[in-house]
Design a protein around this motif. Structure first.
Motif, PDB file in Angstrom:
ATOM      1  N   PHE A 150       0.826  -1.209   0.000  1.00 32.54           N
ATOM      2  CA  PHE A 150       0.000   0.000   0.000  1.00 32.54           C
ATOM      3  C   PHE A 150       0.862   1.262   0.000  1.00 32.54           C
ATOM      4  CE2 PHE A 150      -3.749  -2.424   1.953  1.00 32.54           C
ATOM      5  CZ  PHE A 150      -4.464  -2.383   0.767  1.00 32.54           C
ATOM      6  N   THR A 151       1.936   1.249   0.795  1.00 27.46           N
ATOM      7  CA  THR A 151       2.800   2.432   0.889  1.00 27.46           C
ATOM      8  C   THR A 151       3.514   2.707  -0.438  1.00 27.46           C
ATOM      9  OG1 THR A 151       3.153   2.022   3.258  1.00 27.46           O
ATOM     10  CG2 THR A 151       4.702   3.493   2.149  1.00 27.46           C
ATOM     11  N   CYS A 152       4.111   1.677  -1.011  1.00 24.74           N
ATOM     12  CA  CYS A 152       4.825   1.857  -2.292  1.00 24.74           C
ATOM     13  C   CYS A 152       3.864   2.317  -3.387  1.00 24.74           C
ATOM     14  CB  CYS A 152       5.498   0.559  -2.694  1.00 24.74           C
ATOM     15  SG  CYS A 152       6.885   0.071  -1.649  1.00 24.74           S
ATOM     16  N   SER A 153       2.695   1.724  -3.426  1.00 23.57           N
ATOM     17  CA  SER A 153       1.714   2.086  -4.445  1.00 23.57           C
ATOM     18  C   SER A 153       1.269   3.530  -4.289  1.00 23.57           C
ATOM     19  CB  SER A 153       0.506   1.142  -4.352  1.00 23.57           C
ATOM     20  OG  SER A 153      -0.459   1.463  -5.321  1.00 23.57           O
ATOM     21  N   GLY A 154       0.984   3.946  -3.039  1.00 20.47           N
ATOM     22  CA  GLY A 154       0.534   5.321  -2.801  1.00 20.47           C
ATOM     23  C   GLY A 154       1.582   6.358  -3.152  1.00 20.47           C
ATOM     24  N   ILE A 155       2.828   6.109  -2.761  1.00 21.28           N
ATOM     25  CA  ILE A 155       3.913   7.052  -3.057  1.00 21.28           C
ATOM     26  C   ILE A 155       4.144   7.152  -4.564  1.00 21.28           C
ATOM     27  CG2 ILE A 155       6.391   7.441  -2.818  1.00 21.28           C
ATOM     28  CD1 ILE A 155       6.196   6.235  -0.011  1.00 21.28           C
ATOM     29  N   ALA A 156       4.096   6.021  -5.256  1.00 22.78           N
ATOM     30  CA  ALA A 156       4.286   6.027  -6.713  1.00 22.78           C
ATOM     31  C   ALA A 156       3.219   6.863  -7.395  1.00 22.78           C
ATOM     32  CB  ALA A 156       4.276   4.602  -7.252  1.00 22.78           C
ATOM     33  N   GLY A 157       1.962   6.744  -6.932  1.00 15.32           N
ATOM     34  CA  GLY A 157       0.875   7.525  -7.526  1.00 15.32           C
ATOM     35  C   GLY A 157       1.056   9.011  -7.358  1.00 15.32           C
ATOM     36  N   ILE A 158       1.584   9.426  -6.196  1.00 12.51           N
ATOM     37  CA  ILE A 158       1.833  10.852  -5.962  1.00 12.51           C
ATOM     38  C   ILE A 158       2.949  11.365  -6.870  1.00 12.51           C
ATOM     39  CG2 ILE A 158       2.652  12.531  -4.256  1.00 12.51           C
ATOM     40  CD1 ILE A 158       1.247  10.827  -2.114  1.00 12.51           C
ATOM     41  N   LEU A 159       3.999  10.563  -7.049  1.00 10.57           N
ATOM     42  CA  LEU A 159       5.110  10.965  -7.905  1.00 10.57           C
ATOM     43  C   LEU A 159       4.684  11.100  -9.365  1.00 10.57           C
ATOM     44  CD1 LEU A 159       8.027   8.797  -6.431  1.00 10.57           C
ATOM     45  CD2 LEU A 159       7.637  11.264  -6.135  1.00 10.57           C
ATOM     46  N   VAL A 160       3.696  10.312  -9.784  1.00  9.76           N
ATOM     47  CA  VAL A 160       3.202  10.412 -11.164  1.00  9.76           C
ATOM     48  C   VAL A 160       2.732  11.831 -11.470  1.00  9.76           C
ATOM     49  CG1 VAL A 160       1.305   9.722 -12.695  1.00  9.76           C
ATOM     50  CG2 VAL A 160       2.582   7.982 -11.463  1.00  9.76           C
ATOM     51  N   VAL A 161       2.131  12.481 -10.492  1.00 10.60           N
ATOM     52  CA  VAL A 161       1.572  13.818 -10.701  1.00 10.60           C
ATOM     53  C   VAL A 161       2.668  14.842 -10.984  1.00 10.60           C
ATOM     54  CG1 VAL A 161       0.213  15.671  -9.644  1.00 10.60           C
ATOM     55  CG2 VAL A 161      -0.402  13.272  -9.239  1.00 10.60           C
ATOM     56  N   PHE A 162       3.853  14.677 -10.362  1.00  9.74           N
ATOM     57  CA  PHE A 162       4.869  15.729 -10.400  1.00  9.74           C
ATOM     58  C   PHE A 162       5.975  15.498 -11.427  1.00  9.74           C
ATOM     59  CE2 PHE A 162       3.107  15.888  -6.072  1.00  9.74           C
ATOM     60  CZ  PHE A 162       2.710  17.220  -6.036  1.00  9.74           C
ATOM     61  N   LEU A 163       6.343  14.261 -11.687  1.00 10.20           N
ATOM     62  CA  LEU A 163       7.480  14.007 -12.574  1.00 10.20           C
ATOM     63  C   LEU A 163       7.124  14.276 -14.035  1.00 10.20           C
ATOM     64  CD1 LEU A 163       9.215  10.801 -11.170  1.00 10.20           C
ATOM     65  CD2 LEU A 163       9.950  13.169 -10.997  1.00 10.20           C
TER      66      LEU A 163
END
Length: 544
Positions: A421-434
């Motif tokens: 859950f943690t890895c998935s959530g962090i990856a989704g947030i990074l998608v928005v910015f990179l």
């Protein structure tokens, strides 16, 4: 399961769990795991095949973006309403259908048998999908996809209870994760099937329906075939021994376990020294229930305990975690091939420094009519790179499930849930910015891999509830999961073009919240090696 296994010299009584342990883990279990995993794959193919079809079928069915979200969700929910104007036929979908169907199949699986529900619903699902492949309009497609969703809801929940109840407490999680590994392997075939089937330009006129039968229609049928094959295979398998014991048919349960032992052992090995199975005193048989009021009362008796102490907290937690997981795992994946296709087209045009959402917003192939986004250029095929990345995502899923299967008994379910859950959530947030499309594609894939936890949660749910409530509990938790799918797919359909960033934020926050809530699931920290003593109190425990 011949009567020759009955031996008057057998003197031992045993719980189902002890009897299954004595029957060993062998050929029967591996075969059942493969069939169960294939059934889970069949459910996935029925639900997710539309994600490939949406992009290439939009001209034939005249799909808008929000209609794509609705069409993705209608398999899961099942009820639709017709509203204004022909081109905006379906604008809102309610979750009533899936609530009714999940509850119905859960009740029937707990009272009539797991196998008795799985086999006919798989066959009916295939028939519905076959008919849907000849749909002439969006409305008819939605109607028949609803029917498919209604029927496929039966095996999607019952198969976990069916598989789990053929295994002892110590091997149950491993068996369910093994089926999930088979499921992951089956997922590898989906991009290949889509590429081979969809990326063709043949067409066949069907005059009496006034349609052109194109590859995307055949793709529906191909995706439905595994379910039909599994339904035929299960005709050779018995009902769950735990269900038999719950119905009072302990003699047949003993014969079933002896049959399993015979398959798993050498021919020279003697039959198990088991005379009878200890029955859970709290289990009620539904065989003698007659009359509408009695059936309603039994449904209430099957459902109400899940929302009362001591099960209220665990039911609420499991249902919400399933909801949040499906918002991302299903809702975000439904638009993954289409979004990925846009990224591939943009990269082919030389765009290398934009976020995913910038590419979605700048898509030049669409215009806005009122509140709807309508594509101008119709494509009958997808970019080949799109299939490659979806295949890679499936490889990751297969390898990940295999790894989880090996380590879950050692590290515990809580560690697996929180980490994913943690890895998935962090990856989704990074998608928005990179602003690096080649990198954000991989982050998008990691976001989708939160789907690992669907199977872990199902394994947790199987152990949290007693036999007479288990199928209903799993059905209700998956019902909330599918409501999450409805929320996720319709959210994407409505917001992806105009508020792309919000869709990723919502999905990511859901993942992180589910990770936090995992700490509060009762007994989630316990590992499956824990020993279980046989006593009047533990009989109720092992019958779980």
């Amino acid at each position: 399961m011949s009567s020759k296994f009955k031996d008057p010299d057998r003197q031992e009584d045993a719980t189902v769990d002890d009897a299954l342990t004595q029957a060993k883990f062998g050929l029967f279990n591996y075969t059942l795991i493969i069939i169960s995993g294939t059934i889970i794959t069949a459910v996935m193919l029925e639900c997710l095949s539309i994600s490939y079809v949406m992009t290439v079928a939009e001209c034939d069915l005249q799909l808008t973006t929000s209609q794509k979200g609705i069409l993705s969700a209608v398999v899961i929910i099942g009820i639709w309403i017709q509203v204004k104007r022909c081109f905006l036929t379906l604008t809102r979908v309610f979750a009533t259908g899936i609530i009714v169907s999940s509850h119905l199949w859960g009740f029937l699986a707990d009272t009539q048998g797991r196998r008795a529900i799985i086999v006919p619903t798989l066959i009916l699902s295939f028939i519905s999908t076959l008919i849907s492949s000849f749909s002439t309009t969006f409305v008819w497609m939605a109607v028949f996809r609803f029917c498919t969703g209604f029927f496929i809801s039966g095996p999607s929940a019952s198969i976990y209870a069916y598989l789990g109840e053929f295994h002892s407490y110590n091997t149950r999680s491993r068996a369910i994760m093994g089926a999930s590994f088979v499921f992951g392997t089956g997922c590898l075939f989906m991009p290949g099937i889509a590429y081979i089937t969809i990326n063709n330009e043949w067409e066949l006129a069907v005059p009496f329906l006034d349609i052109i039968y194109r590859p995307w229609r055949l793709f529906f049928v191909v995706c439905a075939l595994p379910g039909l094959v599994c339904a035929i295979a299960l005709l050779k398998f018995p009902e769950s021994p735990k269900f038999m014991v719950g119905q009072g048919d302990t003699d047949r349960a003993v014969e079933t376990i002896q049959w399993i032992h015979r398959i798993n052992s050498s021919k020279d090995e003697p039959a198990l020294p088991i005379k009878s199975i200890v029955r859970n005193a709290n289990t009620k048989s539904a065989g003698s229930i007659k009359g509408f009021k009695s059936i309603v009362k039994l449904i209430w008796d099957q459902t109400a305990p899940l929302f009362m102490k001591p099960y209220l907290v665990r039911t609420g937690l499991i249902c919400f975690i399933q909801f949040g997981t499906y918002v991302t795992a299903h809702g975000m994946f439904m638009f993954f091939p289409g979004t990925l296709n846009q990224i591939m087209i943009a990269q082919n045009l030389g765009v290398d420094s934009s976020t995913i959402c910038d590419i979605v917003h700048a898509d030049r192939s669409s215009i806005t009519l009122g509140n709807e986004t309508v594509l101008l250029n119709c494509k009958q095929t997808l970019e080949e790179t799109t299939y490659m990345y979806t295949f890679i995502a499936d490889v990751f899923y297969m390898l990940g499930v295999g790894l989880i299967t090996l380590i879950i008994d050692k590290v515990g379910r809580l560690a697996v849930l929180v980490f994913i859950f943690t890895c998935s959530g962090i990856a989704g947030i990074l998608v928005v910015f990179l602003a690096m499309p080649s990198v954000t594609i991989w982050l998008y894939i990691i976001l989708l891999l939160g789907c690992y936890n669907i199977n872990v949660i199902n394994a947790v749910a199987v152990d949290l509830f007693p036999t007479n409530l288990r199928a209903m509990a799993v059905s209700i938790s998956l019902m909330f999961g599918r409501i999450g799918s409805v929320f996720g797919t319709n959210m994407n359909g409505l917001l992806l073009d105009s508020h792309c960033e919000a869709t990723f934020w919502i999905a990511s926050i859901m993942m992180l919240l589910c990770g936090v809530l995992s700490f509060f699931v009762p007994d989630i920290h316990k590992k499956t090696e824990a020993s279980i003593s046989v006593s009047p109190e533990s009989v109720v425990h092992v019958e779980k």
